[in-house]
Design a protein around this motif. Sequence first.
Motif, PDB file in Angstrom:
ATOM      1  N   PRO A   1      -4.372   3.314  -0.764  1.00  0.00           N
ATOM      2  CA  PRO A   1      -4.162   2.997  -2.181  1.00  0.00           C
ATOM      3  C   PRO A   1      -3.220   1.805  -2.326  1.00  0.00           C
ATOM      4  CG  PRO A   1      -3.915   5.365  -1.780  1.00  0.00           C
ATOM      5  CD  PRO A   1      -3.976   4.704  -0.436  1.00  0.00           C
TER       6      PRO A   1
ATOM      7  N   VAL B   1       0.850  -1.200   0.000  1.00  0.00           N
ATOM      8  CA  VAL B   1       0.000   0.000   0.000  1.00  0.00           C
ATOM      9  C   VAL B   1       0.878   1.240   0.000  1.00  0.00           C
ATOM     10  CG1 VAL B   1      -2.029  -1.034   1.125  1.00  0.00           C
ATOM     11  CG2 VAL B   1      -0.194  -0.065   2.531  1.00  0.00           C
TER      12      VAL B   1
ATOM     13  N   SER C   1      -7.633   6.732   2.186  1.00  0.00           N
ATOM     14  CA  SER C   1      -7.430   6.746   0.736  1.00  0.00           C
ATOM     15  C   SER C   1      -7.271   8.155   0.181  1.00  0.00           C
ATOM     16  CB  SER C   1      -8.573   6.016   0.022  1.00  0.00           C
ATOM     17  OG  SER C   1      -9.824   6.547   0.377  1.00  0.00           O
TER      18      SER C   1
ATOM     19  N   THR D   1      -8.172   0.640  -3.936  1.00  0.00           N
ATOM     20  CA  THR D   1      -7.660   0.606  -2.569  1.00  0.00           C
ATOM     21  C   THR D   1      -7.784  -0.810  -2.007  1.00  0.00           C
ATOM     22  OG1 THR D   1      -9.857   1.336  -1.861  1.00  0.00           O
ATOM     23  CG2 THR D   1      -8.132   3.018  -1.997  1.00  0.00           C
TER      24      THR D   1
END
Length: 206
Positions: free
Chosen positions: A102, A79, A188, A118
Amino acid sequence: MAKYFDIHPDNPQRRAIGQVVDLLNQGGLIAYPTDSCYALGCALGNRDAIERIRQIRKLDENHHFTLMCRDFAQLGQFVHVGNAVFRAVKAATPGSYTFILPATKEVPRRLMHPKKKTVGARIPDHVVTQAILAELGEPLLSTTLLIPGEAEPMVQGWEIKEELDHVVDAVIDSGECGTVPTTVIDFSDDVAEVVRVGAGDVSRFE
């Protein structure tokens, strides 16, 4: 019929952990304890087990799967953690939080949210889960073990064995674990949004 592993909560037996990881590497789906209740887990690339999780939980394509990571370094491979959220996420791990962030290109597309790209990620504070992750060498694809129609997650290994005996390949029991799902924080957009209030203290994100 699911295999049943009785694993010591403080000193996990290496042989048993090895057998669980072998099963995962062979395409197995496990029910395992965490610091915030039981979860279903499989290897990242296991399409069949992912579909089985969807069927057990009756999940739609918008469900955020969680990558159960061993440590912050591993989490950072899967991520994107921008400077704005790095400190907040780092301070809350390991612990009972799931962060929606993300996804990097390391995450299979089918595991991402179809529109947002995501995925959930977390680092558990649980000895047995950490032992499995250390032996596996990669994140465990996970979701809370919440049976459709039930208000509370299942928390007893023997009950899970009875209920899911023919739909999972193994149940890991290490005594009492958490009884409340994780607190979910959506980062996000680089701003903390509390999606679900659970075991983790939300005050630091409000």
